[in-house]
Design a protein around this motif. Structure first.
Motif, PDB file in Angstrom:
ATOM      1  N   THR A 349      27.605  48.306  37.465  1.00 44.30           N
ATOM      2  CA  THR A 349      28.809  48.447  38.269  1.00 44.30           C
ATOM      3  C   THR A 349      28.524  49.043  39.683  1.00 44.30           C
ATOM      4  OG1 THR A 349      29.541  50.317  37.319  1.00 44.30           O
ATOM      5  CG2 THR A 349      30.405  48.562  36.410  1.00 44.30           C
ATOM      6  N   ASP A 353      32.980  48.749  45.266  1.00 40.57           N
ATOM      7  CA  ASP A 353      33.306  47.463  45.321  1.00 40.57           C
ATOM      8  C   ASP A 353      34.582  47.025  44.270  1.00 40.57           C
ATOM      9  OD1 ASP A 353      33.278  44.730  45.940  1.00 40.57           O
ATOM     10  OD2 ASP A 353      31.457  44.502  45.404  1.00 40.57           O
ATOM     11  N   GLN A 354      35.579  46.777  44.837  1.00 40.85           N
ATOM     12  CA  GLN A 354      36.671  46.244  44.100  1.00 40.85           C
ATOM     13  C   GLN A 354      36.341  44.957  43.243  1.00 40.85           C
ATOM     14  OE1 GLN A 354      39.440  47.528  42.864  1.00 40.85           O
ATOM     15  NE2 GLN A 354      39.800  49.521  43.997  1.00 40.85           N
ATOM     16  N   ARG A 355      35.676  43.885  44.041  1.00 50.95           N
ATOM     17  CA  ARG A 355      35.447  42.677  43.588  1.00 50.95           C
ATOM     18  C   ARG A 355      34.177  42.996  42.349  1.00 50.95           C
ATOM     19  NH1 ARG A 355      34.300  40.098  49.295  1.00 50.95           N
ATOM     20  NH2 ARG A 355      33.119  41.996  49.303  1.00 50.95           N
ATOM     21  N   CYS A 356      33.718  44.070  42.111  1.00 49.52           N
ATOM     22  CA  CYS A 356      32.486  44.015  41.184  1.00 49.52           C
ATOM     23  C   CYS A 356      32.967  43.358  39.896  1.00 49.52           C
ATOM     24  CB  CYS A 356      32.006  45.442  41.201  1.00 49.52           C
ATOM     25  SG  CYS A 356      30.855  45.609  39.812  1.00 49.52           S
ATOM     26  N   THR A 357      32.055  42.402  39.536  1.00 54.96           N
ATOM     27  CA  THR A 357      32.078  41.562  38.227  1.00 54.96           C
ATOM     28  C   THR A 357      32.161  42.551  37.116  1.00 54.96           C
ATOM     29  OG1 THR A 357      30.060  40.924  38.387  1.00 54.96           O
ATOM     30  CG2 THR A 357      31.686  39.469  39.236  1.00 54.96           C
ATOM     31  N   LYS A 360      35.428  44.345  36.459  1.00 54.27           N
ATOM     32  CA  LYS A 360      36.381  43.347  35.955  1.00 54.27           C
ATOM     33  C   LYS A 360      36.533  43.141  34.365  1.00 54.27           C
ATOM     34  CE  LYS A 360      36.795  40.715  40.203  1.00 54.27           C
ATOM     35  NZ  LYS A 360      36.509  39.437  40.950  1.00 54.27           N
ATOM     36  N   ARG A 406      42.933  48.959  40.158  1.00 58.79           N
ATOM     37  CA  ARG A 406      42.735  47.601  39.938  1.00 58.79           C
ATOM     38  C   ARG A 406      43.992  47.331  39.103  1.00 58.79           C
ATOM     39  NH1 ARG A 406      39.766  43.132  39.938  1.00 58.79           N
ATOM     40  NH2 ARG A 406      39.743  41.939  38.158  1.00 58.79           N
ATOM     41  N   ASN A 409      47.377  49.309  40.506  1.00 61.03           N
ATOM     42  CA  ASN A 409      47.467  49.399  41.830  1.00 61.03           C
ATOM     43  C   ASN A 409      48.098  50.809  42.312  1.00 61.03           C
ATOM     44  OD1 ASN A 409      47.217  48.406  44.513  1.00 61.03           O
ATOM     45  ND2 ASN A 409      49.444  47.766  44.610  1.00 61.03           N
TER      46      ASN A 409
END
Length: 566
Positions: A349, A353-357, A360, A406, A409
């Motif tokens: 991780t 980076d909020q878009r990190c797979t 998720k 995430r 919010n």
């Protein structure tokens, strides 16, 4: 008796040499690896202070009794520490059965010399009335088991006992000569620092730390180095060959760094570890967070066995942006071999980076594991409780905040920082998801109480797992330079203002200080002139910060583990 034990009994010298030639000790330790340390304070009642210390099997108990007395005529304004250690046949057959042995007298005098030279306690602080009344601290130590390096254990036992001393408030009337003592008001000693001793053994071409009794018996020479507040203060060498001066500085560095790392286990960590175990009944899953640059060195084995084996767990290797992409599969393969939980899911991780797979996947995987597990006492509880754990400054609080942001919010619920030790308690539940209802428990970074070897400690220090000053910025910079050179990473040349690689950290720091004009003003009191000199501490901080921000590229400090697996 096994063949190995028989060989050891018949040829102890060859037995030891056989192991040391392979850079390993008969007990499995590295050459400079210290044995585990256990300290039990206030272990004796009816004393002003006490402690029991065990390093390996060597065990010493210390009790301190304080008495009021008239001061000496030569030094009428100071009190005294009087250490006395008992070594008898019960702790080792090499000592006399009864009576005071020469070994006891020598060791007692050495203890006294170490504590006096360390200046850890100002003897003037033990004076109640100048020339009339002082405290005398009788420090009685008994060795229960001497399995090697008994002086190290004795020094640590006395240091630990002094920390627990509480002296009653005493007033002395100079006119009436009446002494008034208030036992309800007790004050600790004003200790400036605490000395720590480290014994090393020389055997042929080998140097080893913390020798056992068997190793001491056949050593060419023994040397004990005492350090206090990160500085050398005393040396004790009981006979044998004289140590090569060229090796002395290296031993001092091992003594300072190893002992400071071993003992750095703040109170909030010990308390946090207990709280984590107490809260385990109310936890459904554990997320274990580590720095991806030290995936093996960074793991806390004590908590690993006490917590992770009891609940479903996920391993998160954070700060993946600092690790080479091509090594991640090798890291996974190595971890599968080393850990006792082969099915433990692992995610890389980057909490920035909020878009990190990887981020998720964490919560969905945790929900799946909880639903598939036997929740025992929590079967009727609808909410899910997940505990976050790991060593300091690996991004536990950052992970909670990014998961909270995430899934809900919402803003951060846990404090974060670049300095180790920001989170100091096991917090109340932090909601991170509504459907299903999930709470996370943030925990303080729990560093391993006993760091295996100096390189592990330096890797942890380089990754900010504890505060830099505990190890010394220049020591950390020295290890960083060594690691970069060893791995043929010469990207530091431009940062440090160098034209070619060097293994001289002082030269490198001087070059860095000149390049960035880092200076410090020092006053020369002989001619009352202020001089500007290169600020090596600032240069060391600059060098370390460059590594931590990725200026030297993506790295895996634990690459030696991967090489061993190949």
């Amino acid at each position: 008796m096994s063949q190995e034990e028989l060989y050891k009994a018949i040829n102890p010298v060859k037995f030891l040499k056989k192991h040391l030639d392979k850079s390993i000790r008969p007990d499995g330790r590295d050459l400079y690896e210290f044995r585990s340390t256990i300290i039990n304070k206030n272990s004796i009642k009816k004393t002003e202070g006490s402690a029991l210390v065990k390093i390996g099997n060597t065990t010493v108990i210390c009790g301190i009794k304080a008495e009021l007395a008239e001061p000496d005529n030569i030094d009428p304004n100071i009190g005294y520490i009087v250490p006395n250690i008992e070594l008898n046949k019960l702790c080792s057959p090499k000592y006399r059965a009864v009576g005071v042995s020469n070994d006891s007298q020598v060791l007692s005098q050495t203890l006294f010399n170490i504590f006096v030279s360390s200046e850890c306690l100002d003897p003037n602080d033990l004076c109640i009335a100048k020339g009339r009344l002082v405290w005398i601290l009788y420090c009685d130590l008994i060795c229960l088991d001497d399995s090697g390096s008994v002086l190290d254990v004795a020094v640590l036992a006395l240091s630990s006992a002094l920390k627990t001393v509480r002296l009653p408030k005493v007033e002395y009337d100079l006119d009436t000569k009446i002494i008034k003592a208030d036992d309800k008001i007790r004050n600790p000693l004003n200790l400036k620092c605490m000395p720590v001793a480290s014994t090393f053994m020389s055997f042929e071409d080998h140097l080893t730390a913390d020798p056992t009794d068997d190793e001491e018996q056949i050593a060419d020479s023994l040397i004990t180095i005492s350090t206090c507040d990160g500085k050398f203060n005393y040396i004790h060498q009981p006979g044998g060959n004289f140590l090569d001066p060229a090796k002395f500085d290296d031993l001092v560095k091992h003594a300072i760094i190893n002992k400071q790392l071993i003992q750095w286990y703040p109170g909030h960590m010990a308390k946090g570890a207990k709280q984590m175990q107490q809260k385990l009944k109310g936890v459904d899953c554990i997320i274990e967070v580590h720095d991806a640059r030290i995936p093996m060195s960074g793991r806390n084995n004590d908590l690993h066995y006490s917590l992770l084996t009891a609940k479903p767990s996920i391993l998160v290797l954070n700060k993946k942006d600092f690790v080479p992409e091509e090594l991640k599969s090798k890291i996974m393969d190595t971890l599968k071999v080393q850990r006792n939980i082969p099915s433990q899911p692992t995610f890389f991780t980057n909490c920035k980076d909020q878009r990190c797979t990887g981020i998720k996947k964490i919560i969905p995987k945790a929900i799946q594991m909880i639903q598939e597990s036997n929740r025992f006492n929590r079967q009727t509880v609808k909410e899910h409780s997940i505990m976050i754990m790991g060593v300091p400054n690996v991004g536990k609080s950052s992970l909670i905040n990014v998961l909270r942001n995430r899934h809900l919010n919402k803003k951060a619920a846990s404090r974060v920082g670049a300095v180790a030790g920001i989170t100091r308690s096991v917090l109340t539940k932090i909601k991170i998801c509504e459907d299903p209802l999930i709470y996370l428990l943030d925990t303080p970074g729990i560093l391993m109480p006993n760091i295996k070897n100096i390189e592990t400690g330096m890797k942890l220090a380089l990754c900010s797992c504890f505060q830099d000053h505990l190890v010394g910025e220049e020591n950390i910079a020295d290890y960083l330079l060594y690691w970069l050179n060893k791995n043929q990473n010469f990207s530091y040349l431009e940062t440090m203002g160098l034209e070619e690689p060097t293994d001289d950290i002082t030269y490198a720091l001087l070059s860095c200080a000149r390049k960035y004009d880092k200076k410090i003003a020092l006053k020369n009191y002989s001619d009352n002139v202020v001089e500007e000199r290169p600020n090596l501490l600032a240069a060391a901080n600059h060098f370390i910060r460059a590594f931590r921000t990725g200026e030297f590229g993506k790295v895996l400090l634990d690459n030696n583990y991967l090489l061993n697996e190949q």
